[in-house]
Design a protein around this motif. Structure first.
Motif, PDB file in Angstrom:
ATOM      1  N   ALA B  13       0.843  -1.210   0.000  1.00 26.37           N
ATOM      2  CA  ALA B  13       0.000   0.000   0.000  1.00 26.37           C
ATOM      3  C   ALA B  13       0.874   1.254   0.000  1.00 26.37           C
ATOM      4  O   ALA B  13       0.574   2.229  -0.704  1.00 26.37           O
ATOM      5  CB  ALA B  13      -0.915  -0.007   1.216  1.00 26.37           C
ATOM      6  N   THR B  16       2.553   1.889  -3.523  1.00 29.44           N
ATOM      7  CA  THR B  16       1.565   2.279  -4.529  1.00 29.44           C
ATOM      8  C   THR B  16       1.036   3.694  -4.261  1.00 29.44           C
ATOM      9  O   THR B  16       0.972   4.529  -5.166  1.00 29.44           O
ATOM     10  CB  THR B  16       0.391   1.274  -4.523  1.00 29.44           C
ATOM     11  OG1 THR B  16       0.922  -0.047  -4.588  1.00 29.44           O
ATOM     12  CG2 THR B  16      -0.541   1.504  -5.687  1.00 29.44           C
ATOM     13  N   THR B  17       0.667   3.935  -2.996  1.00 31.03           N
ATOM     14  CA  THR B  17       0.087   5.238  -2.651  1.00 31.03           C
ATOM     15  C   THR B  17       1.104   6.361  -2.806  1.00 31.03           C
ATOM     16  O   THR B  17       0.776   7.456  -3.272  1.00 31.03           O
ATOM     17  CB  THR B  17      -0.442   5.224  -1.201  1.00 31.03           C
ATOM     18  OG1 THR B  17      -1.200   4.045  -1.006  1.00 31.03           O
ATOM     19  CG2 THR B  17      -1.298   6.433  -0.922  1.00 31.03           C
ATOM     20  N   ILE B  20       1.380   7.550  -6.364  1.00 32.59           N
ATOM     21  CA  ILE B  20       0.237   8.389  -6.788  1.00 32.59           C
ATOM     22  C   ILE B  20       0.348   9.775  -6.159  1.00 32.59           C
ATOM     23  O   ILE B  20       0.242  10.806  -6.841  1.00 32.59           O
ATOM     24  CB  ILE B  20      -1.100   7.725  -6.379  1.00 32.59           C
ATOM     25  CG1 ILE B  20      -1.286   6.393  -7.112  1.00 32.59           C
ATOM     26  CG2 ILE B  20      -2.283   8.658  -6.653  1.00 32.59           C
ATOM     27  CD1 ILE B  20      -2.435   5.552  -6.583  1.00 32.59           C
ATOM     28  N   LEU B  21       0.568   9.789  -4.836  1.00 31.87           N
ATOM     29  CA  LEU B  21       0.584  11.079  -4.128  1.00 31.87           C
ATOM     30  C   LEU B  21       1.759  11.952  -4.553  1.00 31.87           C
ATOM     31  O   LEU B  21       1.657  13.181  -4.547  1.00 31.87           O
ATOM     32  CB  LEU B  21       0.609  10.845  -2.617  1.00 31.87           C
ATOM     33  CG  LEU B  21      -0.658  10.223  -2.031  1.00 31.87           C
ATOM     34  CD1 LEU B  21      -0.514  10.028  -0.520  1.00 31.87           C
ATOM     35  CD2 LEU B  21      -1.877  11.087  -2.333  1.00 31.87           C
ATOM     36  N   ALA B  73       3.979  13.176   0.045  1.00 36.27           N
ATOM     37  CA  ALA B  73       3.578  11.849  -0.433  1.00 36.27           C
ATOM     38  C   ALA B  73       3.828  10.786   0.637  1.00 36.27           C
ATOM     39  O   ALA B  73       3.000   9.883   0.824  1.00 36.27           O
ATOM     40  CB  ALA B  73       4.344  11.507  -1.711  1.00 36.27           C
ATOM     41  N   GLY B  76       1.066  10.866   3.437  1.00 40.85           N
ATOM     42  CA  GLY B  76      -0.180  10.248   2.981  1.00 40.85           C
ATOM     43  C   GLY B  76      -0.038   8.738   2.821  1.00 40.85           C
ATOM     44  O   GLY B  76      -0.920   7.976   3.214  1.00 40.85           O
ATOM     45  N   ALA B  77       1.099   8.313   2.261  1.00 36.05           N
ATOM     46  CA  ALA B  77       1.326   6.884   2.028  1.00 36.05           C
ATOM     47  C   ALA B  77       1.475   6.133   3.348  1.00 36.05           C
ATOM     48  O   ALA B  77       1.019   4.994   3.475  1.00 36.05           O
ATOM     49  CB  ALA B  77       2.565   6.687   1.162  1.00 36.05           C
ATOM     50  N   LEU B  80      -2.059   5.609   4.751  1.00 33.68           N
ATOM     51  CA  LEU B  80      -2.790   4.556   4.038  1.00 33.68           C
ATOM     52  C   LEU B  80      -2.140   3.185   4.260  1.00 33.68           C
ATOM     53  O   LEU B  80      -2.834   2.174   4.357  1.00 33.68           O
ATOM     54  CB  LEU B  80      -2.856   4.864   2.543  1.00 33.68           C
ATOM     55  CG  LEU B  80      -4.122   4.288   1.926  1.00 33.68           C
ATOM     56  CD1 LEU B  80      -5.206   5.350   1.848  1.00 33.68           C
ATOM     57  CD2 LEU B  80      -3.858   3.696   0.575  1.00 33.68           C
ATOM     58  N   TRP B  99      -0.417  -4.092  -9.056  1.00 35.67           N
ATOM     59  CA  TRP B  99      -0.564  -2.634  -8.921  1.00 35.67           C
ATOM     60  C   TRP B  99       0.698  -2.012  -8.320  1.00 35.67           C
ATOM     61  O   TRP B  99       1.017  -0.858  -8.603  1.00 35.67           O
ATOM     62  CB  TRP B  99      -1.758  -2.285  -8.034  1.00 35.67           C
ATOM     63  CG  TRP B  99      -3.096  -2.567  -8.651  1.00 35.67           C
ATOM     64  CD1 TRP B  99      -4.046  -3.429  -8.185  1.00 35.67           C
ATOM     65  CD2 TRP B  99      -3.642  -1.988  -9.856  1.00 35.67           C
ATOM     66  NE1 TRP B  99      -5.141  -3.437  -9.023  1.00 35.67           N
ATOM     67  CE2 TRP B  99      -4.924  -2.573 -10.046  1.00 35.67           C
ATOM     68  CE3 TRP B  99      -3.169  -1.076 -10.788  1.00 35.67           C
ATOM     69  CZ2 TRP B  99      -5.729  -2.240 -11.134  1.00 35.67           C
ATOM     70  CZ3 TRP B  99      -3.985  -0.743 -11.869  1.00 35.67           C
ATOM     71  CH2 TRP B  99      -5.247  -1.317 -12.033  1.00 35.67           C
ATOM     72  N   SER B 107       3.278   6.321 -12.774  1.00 35.09           N
ATOM     73  CA  SER B 107       3.653   7.586 -12.112  1.00 35.09           C
ATOM     74  C   SER B 107       4.934   8.149 -12.707  1.00 35.09           C
ATOM     75  O   SER B 107       5.083   9.365 -12.858  1.00 35.09           O
ATOM     76  CB  SER B 107       3.838   7.372 -10.612  1.00 35.09           C
ATOM     77  OG  SER B 107       2.629   6.997 -10.041  1.00 35.09           O
TER      78      SER B 107
END
Lengths: 144, 121
Positions: B13, B16-17, B20-21, B73, B76-77, B80, B99, B107
């Protein structure tokens, strides 16, 4: 030295991960593949973190002393490649836990695809960072 | 076994997160903090030299946003990632593991797109 060691470790691991399973035992790829690739994982993680830390420290000097010179000289492409190096390096750093888990704690039901893909991405990032760093370092000429 | 499975969920997680962030932070210019190395100053949030001084004077106080984007980032990661680690394993079993490499790869392509202005000079 850290970057060169990282290059060697991650390149060997990537090639071994991509090498076919049915490589002849005595062949170059057979011997290459016989080295347990998982044993490189810890070294790659440590070397990547150390390289990233050193790079983050050096970046302070780059931003103040080197980048303005490159801007004045109009080397916009180099600055673009260097920006990409920063972005890729950050994304690679965040991938290290997943990369480590895939090599050191593999799931029985998990295919090798994830592991191979993560290792390949890290290898690409390491090579990009190495080459871009050297290019940016050398473009102004020796002693500049 | 449980802690290993939790760490696996966290790791997947987080990676991946973060990817994105990071692109969101880069595209929207959301830095948790801005570093001005020549002044030895770190300010919370995104600060542009041109906001407080003449743009032509920007070279006197170059700003670094990269640390701030990465920190945004990462924060946030991390959140999550911890949520994913606490989730029951059966909730996440159906999620495709690919993923974790596909999203960072996309990204990186997004980063190339956002960096294109450098190559148009």
């Amino acid at each position: 030295m850290v970057a060169v060691a990282l290059l060697g470790a991650v390149t060997h691991q990537t090639l071994a991960a991509w090498a076919t399973v049915d490589a002849r035992p005595g062949s170059f790829f057979g011997r290459f593949r016989s080295v347990p690739s998982g044993s490189f994982a810890n070294a790659v993680v440590v070397l990547y973190v150390v390289s990233a830390l050193l790079g983050a420290i050096l970046y302070l000097y780059f931003r103040v002393d080197v980048r303005p010179e490159l801007e004045r000289a109009g080397h916009w492409h180099v600055l673009g490649f260097f920006d990409l190096k920063e972005h890729f390096a950050a994304i690679g750093l965040a991938l290290l836990p997943a990369y480590w888990v895939c090599w050191r704690r593999p799931h029985a039901d998990e295919s090798a695809q994830t592991r191979t893909a993560l290792t390949s991405i890290l290898a690409f990032i390491v090579w990009w960072s190495f080459l871009t760093g050297h290019f940016a370092n050398n473009i102004m000429g020796f002693g500049s | 076994m449980t802690s290993s499975a939790s760490f696996r969920r966290f790791a997947f997680a987080f990676g991946t997160t973060f990817a994105i962030l990071y692109v969101v932070a880069l595209a929207r210019d959301v830095a948790l903090f801005t570093v001005f190395p020549s002044l030895g100053v770190v300010l919370a949030g995104t600060h542009h030299t041109r906001d407080v001084a003449d743009p032509a004077m920007g070279f006197l106080a170059p700003a670094i946003y990269w640390y701030g984007w990465a920190a945004t980032a990462a924060l946030g990661a991390l959140m999550l990632g911890f949520v994913a680690a606490l989730l029951p394993g059966r909730w996440t079993r159906a999620i495709w593991r690919g993923w974790v490499w596909l999203v960072p790869a996309l990204s990186m392509i997004a980063c190339v797109y956002l960096t294109l202005p450098w190559f148009r000079f």
